[in-house]
Scaffold this motif. Structure first.
Motif, mmCIF file in Angstrom:
data_model
loop_
_atom_site.group_PDB
_atom_site.id
_atom_site.type_symbol
_atom_site.label_atom_id
_atom_site.label_comp_id
_atom_site.label_asym_id
_atom_site.label_seq_id
_atom_site.Cartn_x
_atom_site.Cartn_y
_atom_site.Cartn_z
ATOM 1 N N LYS A 1 75.314 11.192 36.255
ATOM 2 C CA LYS A 1 74.894 9.936 36.881
ATOM 3 C C LYS A 1 73.366 9.828 36.861
ATOM 4 O O LYS A 1 72.730 10.179 35.857
ATOM 5 C CB LYS A 1 75.468 9.839 38.295
ATOM 6 N N MET A 2 72.755 9.357 37.967
ATOM 7 C CA MET A 2 71.293 9.211 37.995
ATOM 8 C C MET A 2 70.583 10.543 38.238
ATOM 9 O O MET A 2 69.373 10.648 38.044
ATOM 10 C CB MET A 2 70.885 8.222 39.079
ATOM 11 N N LYS A 3 71.307 11.563 38.640
ATOM 12 C CA LYS A 3 70.677 12.831 39.005
ATOM 13 C C LYS A 3 70.009 13.496 37.810
ATOM 14 O O LYS A 3 68.904 14.043 37.941
ATOM 15 C CB LYS A 3 71.715 13.773 39.620
ATOM 16 N N LEU A 4 70.647 13.470 36.654
ATOM 17 C CA LEU A 4 70.024 14.077 35.481
ATOM 18 C C LEU A 4 68.790 13.294 35.059
ATOM 19 O O LEU A 4 67.791 13.876 34.625
ATOM 20 C CB LEU A 4 71.032 14.148 34.329
ATOM 21 N N VAL A 5 68.832 11.976 35.181
ATOM 22 C CA VAL A 5 67.664 11.153 34.861
ATOM 23 C C VAL A 5 66.508 11.513 35.787
ATOM 24 O O VAL A 5 65.372 11.694 35.351
ATOM 25 C CB VAL A 5 68.017 9.657 34.963
ATOM 26 N N GLU A 6 66.787 11.607 37.079
ATOM 27 C CA GLU A 6 65.741 11.946 38.048
ATOM 28 C C GLU A 6 65.164 13.328 37.762
ATOM 29 O O GLU A 6 63.945 13.532 37.824
ATOM 30 C CB GLU A 6 66.323 11.889 39.457
ATOM 31 N N PHE A 7 66.028 14.287 37.448
ATOM 32 C CA PHE A 7 65.570 15.654 37.178
ATOM 33 C C PHE A 7 64.702 15.722 35.925
ATOM 34 O O PHE A 7 63.606 16.290 35.936
ATOM 35 C CB PHE A 7 66.787 16.572 37.041
ATOM 36 N N SER A 8 65.185 15.150 34.816
ATOM 37 C CA SER A 8 64.448 15.239 33.557
ATOM 38 C C SER A 8 63.168 14.413 33.590
ATOM 39 O O SER A 8 62.145 14.832 33.035
ATOM 40 C CB SER A 8 65.341 14.792 32.394
ATOM 41 N N PHE A 9 63.184 13.251 34.233
ATOM 42 C CA PHE A 9 61.970 12.435 34.312
ATOM 43 C C PHE A 9 60.887 13.126 35.132
ATOM 44 O O PHE A 9 59.694 12.985 34.839
ATOM 45 C CB PHE A 9 62.301 11.071 34.921
#
Length: 731
Positions: A507-515
């Motif tokens: 979900k959005m968690k991987l986006v938040e982590f990688s960004f």
């Protein structure tokens, strides 16, 4: 496991003497010397010791094992009955015929016992009589000859294996077929051409019916081939998810364009494809290769895309770069930056592989140095960058052999230095990064769109980090690579991120982590762009559920759309506010206009004034539960207004399992997420590469051969498309 230190290598010289070497190897002239195997400090006889490079090919060694006995002879022991047989005695080799007889004729008692049928104890000691040999019945001779079926199979053969249509006129092929079946009448060129086109039309009709039944949209990819005649060929592939949630990727058209460099060439090919397959209102994304397109072409396609697909992010889902081609360009750029050193390695490999004597010397040096590498050096194909990468990796693992090769062969004077090897090792670490990223495109099944985000973000992170390295070689190597990849990342990161958000494991968690790792303190701004983009996309899918052109309220709430989005996705004017975000389809179709359904909060003071007269000293009426009813209605109203997307994002992540099937998961959750279900069907089928798996590592543009270029456009398209459909067994 620790490896014991290698003993000092010995090199033979004349009169049987040996010279102990500690740190260097004395150059030895090849014609006068050879490397002799040594055991217990003494050289073994050349007559006894077989060539190490010669592998035993006989099947008997699957049943026998060699062992050296006390007198120095070699005997073969049966793995089943443990009986030994003579094999090598002195200079005599017994061969393997007697070993074969031991197994094949049932002489081995253990093998014979296993093969015997175990008698039934209830039947006594009766012995089954040997079965009579059944005579084979030649039923094939009874099958009647069918000329039409033969023509059909011959057309299929020509399509599948790309045989020229003129094969039916080749005398050798005609004689061969007549030998097989004298009754067969060879078809003419025109007949077999018509049969191939007829097979193509039949397969096309089946595929067309299949696509018409899919629930979602179709995404297209464009690839341009060139020819010696300066005629272009646009390959258009469609990618979609069917009603059973299986991902399909198939070739739809091969459009011949007389002027491939014209601004309208690609647009005409897309229009032809959409019309041919009735996809005018079903196009979702368009992916092309920027290496053959220019800004005018892109603008022409973007204008067409906005008209054909006006509702999805205002036609902005035009992916202008092929992921495989971008990575290929980065690999070529890296190889070019270290070109002189790569050339030294390639010439060194050529020096070894183009001479039997040099290769034999290289092999013996490898054994003397006890190099553990199992890789073999080979000359690369410079049209495939992955072969250059494999060549460099193999050479690096055997660099010690190359270093000592110069002392053994005087003619070898191009040995790379230690600094050269260090540069190649650094280069290989980044080529490995690119190779791993593109490996998902060479898998047996084409990946869904969510699989690309991790690979692309990993490349972006590593190049960002490497470009700021204190090592001058690393920074100079990776800075140009980062600049090129930044352009691809800036164009595609929103679509890539939206795709991975549809993965319930991330979900959005991987986006938040990688960004946070890529952008640092500025990550929040970029995360907001992705969050805005997926919410805008969800709003448009919701609007399509209740007719996109209907007006729901008179005024739109401007606060529902963020004012800033970083300039990546244009601000989208959604349908009027309050069109029941999150309500099931049957609810908002039943209730009518939005303003009649939206639950407005009633201030606490108003509730009291309505239910309790001002002169009454009590704050409750009746049983005192009327206030509770109001409270429950307020909670229910606020929960009802939560959209499917927000509910999905707030739920906990699924465990990360290696064999997780994202398409099956969304298929099972259709009832729970009726709107997101349709979104996932379209988003997960977005293609990020325009090339076929066998062209992922190409360094040159595809070129149509002279034979296919000589065919009529209809015949050319029929042969190429039908092969693609038949290869995968149809849809």
């Amino acid at each position: 496991m620790q490896i014991a230190p290698c003993p000092s290598p010995r090199f033979p010289v004349k009169q049987g003497l040996y010279i102990e070497m500690e740190t260097a190897i004395v150059p030895v002239t090849m014609p006068d010397t050879h490397i002799t195997p040594i055991e217990n400090g003494e050289p073994l006889s050349s007559e006894v010791v077989p060539n190490r490079r010669k592998r035993k090919k006989s099947i008997v060694w699957e049943y026998f094992t060699e062992e050296i006995v006390g007198d120095g002879s070699v005997r073969a022991f049966c793995n089943q009955c443990k009986k030994s047989f003579a094999y090598i005695t002195g200079s005599k080799v017994a061969g393997t015929s007697h070993l074969k007889r031991h197994i094949a004729l049932g002489i081995c008692p253990v093998s014979r016992q296993r093969n015997q049928q175990i008698p039934d104890p209830k039947a006594g000691n009766t012995i089954d009589e040997p079965r009579k040999r059944q005579r084979a019945t030649h039923r094939i001779a009874n099958i009647p000859f069918n000329q039409e079926n033969c023509n059909h199979e011959m057309a299929k053969m020509i399509i599948m294996h790309e045989y020229p249509l003129q094969i039916v006129e080749h005398s050798g092929f005609i004689d061969f077929v007549r030998t097989l079946q004298p009754q067969f009448n060879m078809a003419s060129f025109n007949t077999i051409q018509g049969d191939c086109v007829a097979m193509y039309l039949k397969e096309k009709q089946g595929l067309l019916n299949f696509i018409n039944e899919i629930p979602g949209r179709v995404s297209l990819t464009l690839d341009l081939w060139i020819s010696n005649q300066t005629v272009g060929y646009v390959f258009l592939r469609g990618q979609f998810v069917d009603s059973e949630w299986n991902l399909h990727r198939c070739l739809l058209n091969v459009v011949t364009v007389p002027s491939p460099d014209s601004d309208s060439a690609l647009q005409q090919a897309v229009v032809s494809c959409l019309s041919d397959w009735y996809l005018e209102n079903r196009l979702f994304t368009l992916t092309l290769d920027q290496s053959f397109s220019n800004e005018n072409m892109n603008e022409s396609l973007r204008a067409l895309f906005s008209v054909r697909n006006p509702y999805v992010l205002h036609g902005q889902l035009l992916i202008g770069n092929c992921f495989a081609r971008v990575i290929s360009l980065l690999a070529q750029e890296a190889l070019w930056a270290v070109g002189e050193t790569v050339k030294k390695i390639r010439e060194s490999v050529k020096f070894v592989k183009t001479s039997d004597i040099h290769e034999e010397t290289f092999f013996h040096l490898k054994e003397q140095l006890k190099e553990p590498s199992l890789k073999e050096i080979f000359i690369d194909d410079q049209t495939k960058w992955n072969t250059t990468y494999d060549m460099l990796v193999a050479a690096c693992e055997l660099k010690q052999v190359f270093l000592f090769l110069e002392t053994s062969i005087p003619d070898y004077n191009i040995a790379p230095s230690m600094d050269d090897w260090k540069q190649i090792e650094i280069l290989c670490s980044y080529l490995k990064l690119f190779f791993d990223a593109t490996s998902i495109l060479t898998a047996q099944t084409y990946p869904t769109a969510n699989a690309f985000y991790h690979e692309v973000s990993k490349v972006q992170l590593e190049l960002t980090h490497a470009s700021m390295s204190n090592d001058p070689f690393i920074s100079s190597l990776t800075k140009p690579l980062k600049e090129k990849f930044d352009r691809y990342w800036s164009e595609c990161f929103v679509v890539l991120a939206i795709a991975v958000v549809m993965d319930p494991r991330f979900k959005m968690k991987l986006v938040e982590f990688s960004f946070s790792r890529i952008y640092g303190d500025d990550a929040g701004m970029w995360i907001k762009i992705v969050d805005d983009g997926i919410h805008e996309l969800y709003l448009e899918y919701t609007a399509q559920e209740v007719h996109p052109h209907e007006t729901f309220v008179e005024e739109r709430d401007e606060s529902s759309i963020p004012e800033e989005n970083g300039g990546i996705i244009p601000k989208i004017e959604p349908p009027e506010d309050g069109y029941l975000r999150g309500l099931p389809e049957e609810e908002y179709l039943k209730e009518g206009p939005c303003q009649e359904v939206v639950c407005h909060e009633i201030p606490q003071q108003e509730v009291a004034s309505q239910e309790v007269p001002s002169h009454d000293p009590l704050i409750s009426i009746g049983d005192g539960l009327s206030d509770f009813d109001v409270y429950i209605s307020e909670i229910g109203g606020s929960q009802q207004m939560k959209s499917e997307l927000d509910q999905y994002l707030e739920e906990s992540l699924l465990p990360r399992e290696h064999d997780f099937n994202i398409l099956s998961w969304w298929k099972l959750n259709k009832t729970k997420y009726p709107i997101l279900w349709r979104m996932a069907s379209d988003i997960l089928s977005i293609p990020f590469s325009t090339v076929s798996p066998d062209s992922v590592f190409d360094t040159e543009r595809k070129k149509m051969d002279n034979y296919h270029s000589s065919l009529r456009p209809v015949t050319l398209e029929a042969l190429i498309c039908a092969k693609d459909w038949l290869r995968y067994g149809g849809v």
